[in-house]
Design a protein around this motif. Structure first.
Motif, mmCIF file in Angstrom:
data_model
loop_
_atom_site.group_PDB
_atom_site.id
_atom_site.type_symbol
_atom_site.label_atom_id
_atom_site.label_comp_id
_atom_site.label_asym_id
_atom_site.label_seq_id
_atom_site.Cartn_x
_atom_site.Cartn_y
_atom_site.Cartn_z
ATOM 1 N N GLN A 269 0.822 -1.202 0.000
ATOM 2 C CA GLN A 269 0.000 0.000 0.000
ATOM 3 C C GLN A 269 0.865 1.265 0.000
ATOM 4 O OE1 GLN A 269 -2.411 0.523 3.514
ATOM 5 N NE2 GLN A 269 -3.838 1.861 2.446
ATOM 6 N N TRP A 270 1.869 1.309 0.864
ATOM 7 C CA TRP A 270 2.723 2.487 0.944
ATOM 8 C C TRP A 270 3.581 2.655 -0.301
ATOM 9 C CZ3 TRP A 270 2.214 6.647 3.659
ATOM 10 C CH2 TRP A 270 1.491 6.608 4.834
ATOM 11 N N THR A 271 4.046 1.556 -0.888
ATOM 12 C CA THR A 271 4.830 1.693 -2.108
ATOM 13 C C THR A 271 3.952 2.172 -3.269
ATOM 14 O OG1 THR A 271 4.616 -0.688 -2.563
ATOM 15 C CG2 THR A 271 6.624 0.047 -1.458
ATOM 16 N N THR A 272 2.703 1.756 -3.285
ATOM 17 C CA THR A 272 1.764 2.249 -4.301
ATOM 18 C C THR A 272 1.552 3.746 -4.114
ATOM 19 O OG1 THR A 272 0.657 0.103 -4.410
ATOM 20 C CG2 THR A 272 -0.553 1.999 -5.260
ATOM 21 N N LEU B 142 9.077 0.199 7.239
ATOM 22 C CA LEU B 142 8.757 -0.844 6.262
ATOM 23 C C LEU B 142 9.921 -0.949 5.280
ATOM 24 C CD1 LEU B 142 5.094 0.280 5.547
ATOM 25 C CD2 LEU B 142 5.773 -1.707 6.893
ATOM 26 N N PRO B 143 10.815 -1.920 5.460
ATOM 27 C CA PRO B 143 12.024 -2.008 4.626
ATOM 28 C C PRO B 143 11.755 -2.089 3.123
ATOM 29 C CG PRO B 143 12.172 -3.493 6.488
ATOM 30 C CD PRO B 143 10.778 -2.942 6.485
ATOM 31 N N GLY B 144 10.624 -2.623 2.715
ATOM 32 C CA GLY B 144 10.317 -2.707 1.294
ATOM 33 C C GLY B 144 10.115 -1.356 0.643
ATOM 34 N N VAL B 145 9.806 -0.361 1.447
ATOM 35 C CA VAL B 145 9.573 0.985 0.918
ATOM 36 C C VAL B 145 10.888 1.615 0.466
ATOM 37 C CG1 VAL B 145 8.788 3.318 1.551
ATOM 38 C CG2 VAL B 145 7.484 1.321 2.286
ATOM 39 N N ASP B 146 12.001 1.221 1.068
ATOM 40 C CA ASP B 146 13.283 1.829 0.756
ATOM 41 C C ASP B 146 13.661 1.653 -0.715
ATOM 42 O OD1 ASP B 146 15.619 3.275 1.461
ATOM 43 O OD2 ASP B 146 16.737 1.404 1.614
ATOM 44 N N ALA B 147 13.516 0.463 -1.249
ATOM 45 C CA ALA B 147 13.883 0.205 -2.644
ATOM 46 C C ALA B 147 13.011 1.023 -3.601
ATOM 47 C CB ALA B 147 13.768 -1.278 -2.957
ATOM 48 N N HIS B 148 11.725 1.084 -3.316
ATOM 49 C CA HIS B 148 10.817 1.866 -4.167
ATOM 50 C C HIS B 148 11.123 3.362 -4.053
ATOM 51 C CE1 HIS B 148 7.966 -1.256 -5.520
ATOM 52 N NE2 HIS B 148 8.349 -1.866 -4.406
ATOM 53 N N VAL C 243 11.936 5.897 -7.153
ATOM 54 C CA VAL C 243 11.158 7.117 -7.376
ATOM 55 C C VAL C 243 12.059 8.350 -7.295
ATOM 56 C CG1 VAL C 243 9.329 8.563 -6.410
ATOM 57 C CG2 VAL C 243 8.969 6.116 -6.667
ATOM 58 N N THR C 244 12.967 8.384 -6.334
ATOM 59 C CA THR C 244 13.868 9.530 -6.200
ATOM 60 C C THR C 244 14.811 9.630 -7.393
ATOM 61 O OG1 THR C 244 13.737 9.344 -3.798
ATOM 62 C CG2 THR C 244 15.538 10.659 -4.686
ATOM 63 N N TRP D 49 9.602 -2.052 -9.955
ATOM 64 C CA TRP D 49 9.795 -1.700 -11.355
ATOM 65 C C TRP D 49 10.681 -0.475 -11.437
ATOM 66 C CZ3 TRP D 49 7.621 2.325 -14.662
ATOM 67 C CH2 TRP D 49 7.836 2.079 -16.013
ATOM 68 N N VAL D 50 11.835 -0.624 -12.066
ATOM 69 C CA VAL D 50 12.760 0.492 -12.243
ATOM 70 C C VAL D 50 12.320 1.277 -13.472
ATOM 71 C CG1 VAL D 50 15.160 1.145 -12.624
ATOM 72 C CG2 VAL D 50 14.624 -0.828 -11.192
#
Length: 119
Positions: A14-17, A48-54, A58-59, A109-110
């Protein structure tokens, strides 16, 4: 009444979306599409460690699009800048939507054409 079960994986998705879709905030408030994703990333990356990669993806796109926009702006004088700015605007709408759909499916997705500043 019992609340529905909400797992950490669902919360991460949800947060990565939200993170990807926050790029579109610039459509409503100028500049928000550049600031909001970075703020969300910094607030949630430790929780939430999964948010770091996303957030890095995005950055990277935010910085890349600023660079591409500046170069396209300079190329307006040789008449190729306007079409390039138009293409950049379309990509700025399409890439976050694709990224959000992939994030909601649990995939990273990069963004194509994105320069890797953070890996």
């Amino acid at each position: 009444m019992q609340e529905p079960f909400f797992s950490a994986d669902q919360e991460t998705r949800q947060w990565t979306t939200f993170l990807h879709l926050s790029l579109l905030a610039g459509v409503l408030v100028p500049g928000a599409g550049f600031v909001l994703p970075i703020v969300l990333w910094q607030l949630k990356k430790n929780e939430l460690p999964g948010v770091d990669a996303h957030g890095k993806v995005v950055t990277n796109w935010v910085i890349s699009s600023l660079i591409y926009g500046a170069i396209s702006g300079m190329l307006i004088f040789v008449l190729i800048g306007l079409p390039l700015l138009g293409i950049l605007a379309v990509l700025g709408l399409i890439f976050p939507v694709i990224g959000a759909i992939k994030a909601n499916n649990g995939e990273l997705w990069v963004y194509p054409l994105s320069i890797r500043f953070f890996s």
